[in-house]
Scaffold this motif. Structure first.
Motif, PDB file in Angstrom:
ATOM      1  N   LEU A   1      -4.078   0.789 -48.489  1.00  0.00           N
ATOM      2  CA  LEU A   1      -3.759   1.677 -49.601  1.00  0.00           C
ATOM      3  C   LEU A   1      -4.168   3.120 -49.299  1.00  0.00           C
ATOM      4  O   LEU A   1      -3.415   4.053 -49.590  1.00  0.00           O
ATOM      5  N   TYR A   2      -5.326   3.303 -48.715  1.00  0.00           N
ATOM      6  CA  TYR A   2      -5.786   4.669 -48.443  1.00  0.00           C
ATOM      7  C   TYR A   2      -4.916   5.343 -47.390  1.00  0.00           C
ATOM      8  O   TYR A   2      -4.551   6.520 -47.541  1.00  0.00           O
ATOM      9  N   ARG A   3      -4.565   4.633 -46.347  1.00  0.00           N
ATOM     10  CA  ARG A   3      -3.702   5.212 -45.305  1.00  0.00           C
ATOM     11  C   ARG A   3      -2.338   5.579 -45.881  1.00  0.00           C
ATOM     12  O   ARG A   3      -1.787   6.634 -45.562  1.00  0.00           O
ATOM     13  N   ARG A   4      -1.802   4.732 -46.723  1.00  0.00           N
ATOM     14  CA  ARG A   4      -0.515   5.038 -47.347  1.00  0.00           C
ATOM     15  C   ARG A   4      -0.648   6.245 -48.276  1.00  0.00           C
ATOM     16  O   ARG A   4       0.247   7.101 -48.333  1.00  0.00           O
ATOM     17  N   SER A   5      -1.745   6.331 -48.995  1.00  0.00           N
ATOM     18  CA  SER A   5      -1.968   7.465 -49.896  1.00  0.00           C
ATOM     19  C   SER A   5      -2.027   8.778 -49.125  1.00  0.00           C
ATOM     20  O   SER A   5      -1.426   9.779 -49.529  1.00  0.00           O
ATOM     21  N   MET A   6      -2.757   8.788 -48.026  1.00  0.00           N
ATOM     22  CA  MET A   6      -2.866  10.007 -47.228  1.00  0.00           C
ATOM     23  C   MET A   6      -1.508  10.401 -46.624  1.00  0.00           C
ATOM     24  O   MET A   6      -1.154  11.583 -46.582  1.00  0.00           O
ATOM     25  N   ALA A   7      -0.751   9.409 -46.189  1.00  0.00           N
ATOM     26  CA  ALA A   7       0.574   9.693 -45.643  1.00  0.00           C
ATOM     27  C   ALA A   7       1.500  10.231 -46.727  1.00  0.00           C
ATOM     28  O   ALA A   7       2.296  11.155 -46.485  1.00  0.00           O
ATOM     29  N   ALA A   8       1.409   9.672 -47.922  1.00  0.00           N
ATOM     30  CA  ALA A   8       2.247  10.125 -49.033  1.00  0.00           C
ATOM     31  C   ALA A   8       1.936  11.579 -49.384  1.00  0.00           C
ATOM     32  O   ALA A   8       2.843  12.393 -49.613  1.00  0.00           O
ATOM     33  N   LEU A   9       0.656  11.926 -49.427  1.00  0.00           N
ATOM     34  CA  LEU A   9       0.281  13.294 -49.791  1.00  0.00           C
ATOM     35  C   LEU A   9       0.626  14.287 -48.687  1.00  0.00           C
ATOM     36  O   LEU A   9       1.013  15.419 -48.971  1.00  0.00           O
ATOM     37  N   GLU A  10       0.497  13.864 -47.458  1.00  0.00           N
ATOM     38  CA  GLU A  10       0.893  14.746 -46.359  1.00  0.00           C
ATOM     39  C   GLU A  10       2.382  15.059 -46.423  1.00  0.00           C
ATOM     40  O   GLU A  10       2.803  16.200 -46.221  1.00  0.00           O
ATOM     41  N   GLU A  11       3.173  14.058 -46.741  1.00  0.00           N
ATOM     42  CA  GLU A  11       4.625  14.256 -46.860  1.00  0.00           C
ATOM     43  C   GLU A  11       4.971  15.119 -48.070  1.00  0.00           C
ATOM     44  O   GLU A  11       5.921  15.902 -48.041  1.00  0.00           O
ATOM     45  N   ALA A  12       4.186  15.004 -49.144  1.00  0.00           N
ATOM     46  CA  ALA A  12       4.488  15.722 -50.386  1.00  0.00           C
ATOM     47  C   ALA A  12       4.270  17.225 -50.271  1.00  0.00           C
ATOM     48  O   ALA A  12       4.926  18.002 -50.970  1.00  0.00           O
ATOM     49  N   GLY A  13       3.339  17.644 -49.445  1.00  0.00           N
ATOM     50  CA  GLY A  13       3.070  19.080 -49.329  1.00  0.00           C
ATOM     51  C   GLY A  13       2.091  19.560 -50.386  1.00  0.00           C
ATOM     52  O   GLY A  13       1.257  18.805 -50.879  1.00  0.00           O
ATOM     53  N   GLU A  14       2.213  20.833 -50.766  1.00  0.00           N
ATOM     54  CA  GLU A  14       1.221  21.474 -51.629  1.00  0.00           C
ATOM     55  C   GLU A  14       1.553  21.410 -53.124  1.00  0.00           C
ATOM     56  O   GLU A  14       0.688  21.674 -53.957  1.00  0.00           O
ATOM     57  N   SER A  15       2.778  21.114 -53.483  1.00  0.00           N
ATOM     58  CA  SER A  15       3.183  21.093 -54.887  1.00  0.00           C
ATOM     59  C   SER A  15       2.425  20.027 -55.662  1.00  0.00           C
ATOM     60  O   SER A  15       2.387  18.855 -55.261  1.00  0.00           O
ATOM     61  N   VAL A  16       1.823  20.420 -56.788  1.00  0.00           N
ATOM     62  CA  VAL A  16       1.124  19.452 -57.634  1.00  0.00           C
ATOM     63  C   VAL A  16       2.081  18.367 -58.113  1.00  0.00           C
ATOM     64  O   VAL A  16       1.747  17.180 -58.108  1.00  0.00           O
ATOM     65  N   GLU A  17       3.258  18.768 -58.545  1.00  0.00           N
ATOM     66  CA  GLU A  17       4.240  17.792 -59.029  1.00  0.00           C
ATOM     67  C   GLU A  17       4.589  16.787 -57.948  1.00  0.00           C
ATOM     68  O   GLU A  17       4.604  15.570 -58.183  1.00  0.00           O
ATOM     69  N   ALA A  18       4.877  17.279 -56.749  1.00  0.00           N
ATOM     70  CA  ALA A  18       5.263  16.389 -55.657  1.00  0.00           C
ATOM     71  C   ALA A  18       4.109  15.479 -55.258  1.00  0.00           C
ATOM     72  O   ALA A  18       4.304  14.292 -54.973  1.00  0.00           O
ATOM     73  N   ARG A  19       2.900  16.008 -55.246  1.00  0.00           N
ATOM     74  CA  ARG A  19       1.740  15.202 -54.878  1.00  0.00           C
ATOM     75  C   ARG A  19       1.478  14.115 -55.921  1.00  0.00           C
ATOM     76  O   ARG A  19       1.165  12.973 -55.580  1.00  0.00           O
ATOM     77  N   PHE A  20       1.610  14.490 -57.184  1.00  0.00           N
ATOM     78  CA  PHE A  20       1.389  13.495 -58.231  1.00  0.00           C
ATOM     79  C   PHE A  20       2.445  12.400 -58.164  1.00  0.00           C
ATOM     80  O   PHE A  20       2.121  11.208 -58.222  1.00  0.00           O
ATOM     81  N   ARG A  21       3.704  12.791 -58.055  1.00  0.00           N
ATOM     82  CA  ARG A  21       4.767  11.793 -57.967  1.00  0.00           C
ATOM     83  C   ARG A  21       4.533  10.852 -56.794  1.00  0.00           C
ATOM     84  O   ARG A  21       4.664   9.633 -56.914  1.00  0.00           O
ATOM     85  N   SER A  22       4.152  11.406 -55.659  1.00  0.00           N
ATOM     86  CA  SER A  22       3.979  10.591 -54.454  1.00  0.00           C
ATOM     87  C   SER A  22       2.811   9.623 -54.580  1.00  0.00           C
ATOM     88  O   SER A  22       2.916   8.462 -54.168  1.00  0.00           O
ATOM     89  N   ILE A  23       1.698  10.088 -55.151  1.00  0.00           N
ATOM     90  CA  ILE A  23       0.547   9.197 -55.237  1.00  0.00           C
ATOM     91  C   ILE A  23       0.790   8.077 -56.245  1.00  0.00           C
ATOM     92  O   ILE A  23       0.378   6.934 -56.030  1.00  0.00           O
TER      93      ILE A  23
END
Length: 214
Positions: free
Chosen positions: A81-103
């Motif tokens: 779960l943690y590895r997937r979370s970090m990969a998701a946030l790296e892909e999302a970039g800096e946008s709060v919206e994108a980071r929230f959606r991805s996590i």
């Protein structure tokens, strides 16, 4: 790559949204099935050995104890779960919206696809011995902090309007982890559609009005 307690590779991750075969080695998979069906304390070492097609001494050749099997399952779950979370946030970039959606997508997909593993990781914490319990709680808290930081940033920039970001974050996590308790493959919603719905539900729970599906 995900490793087990002994440092052996137990799976690889092509993309954080992709789920192939189980990460869990066959012997641990039989233990996982037994723990889900009977509970940790309701499962004997003899039952675990029989389910794996081994004698009790044969089982001990692979794992020192029933407790060691539970610890390995929980470590695999939290690492994945943690590895997937970090990969998701790296892909999302800096946008709060994108980071929230991805996590949120990451949490829901994991608890849908890895439901049994996630369920045991949440439901059998009290069965862990003190040292293992402390490690597991630290991993859980690290994972929870990932979401809390995104929500806190969302409040700072005005994306979310909750007055209690820490409590709201915990509520959101509870919603997502609860998926493992009821979701079954082949139901009305696919994991991807369910994840999209949870993005909208959790946005609204945090005070993001007028959220629309992308």
């Amino acid at each position: 790559m995900v490793m087990d307690k002994a440092g052996n590779e137990v799976g690889t991750m092509a993309h954080w949204k992709e789920y192939g075969d189980s990460l869990v080695p066959p012997i641990l998979q039989t233990a996982l099935t037994c723990f889900v069906e009977n509970g940790y304390h309701g499962t004997t070492t003899r039952q675990l050995a029989a389910a794996a097609g081994l004698s009790v001494p044969g089982l001990y050749h692979h794992f020192a104890s029933k407790q060691a099997m539970l610890v390995s399952l929980m470590e695999i779950a939290m690492a994945d779960l943690y590895r997937r979370s970090m990969a998701a946030l790296e892909e999302a970039g800096e946008s709060v919206e994108a980071r929230f959606r991805s996590i949120i997508e990451c949490f829901v997909l994991f608890h849908a696809y890895r439901g049994e593993l996630a369920f045991i990781s949440a439901s059998e914490i009290r069965a862990l011995e003190p040292e293992a319990r402390a490690r597991h709680i630290a991993s859980r808290d690290r994972q929870q902090r990932v979401l809390e930081e995104i929500v806190e940033e969302g409040v700072r920039v005005g994306y979310f309007r909750t007055e209690s970001p820490r409590d709201a974050s915990r509520a959101v996590i509870t919603m997502c982890t609860g998926v493992s308790q009821w979701y079954r493959p082949g139901g009305q919603l696919s994991p991807a559609v369910l994840a999209e719905e949870y993005v909208l539900l959790t946005q609204r729970a945090l005070g993001r009005e007028g959220s629309q599906s992308a």
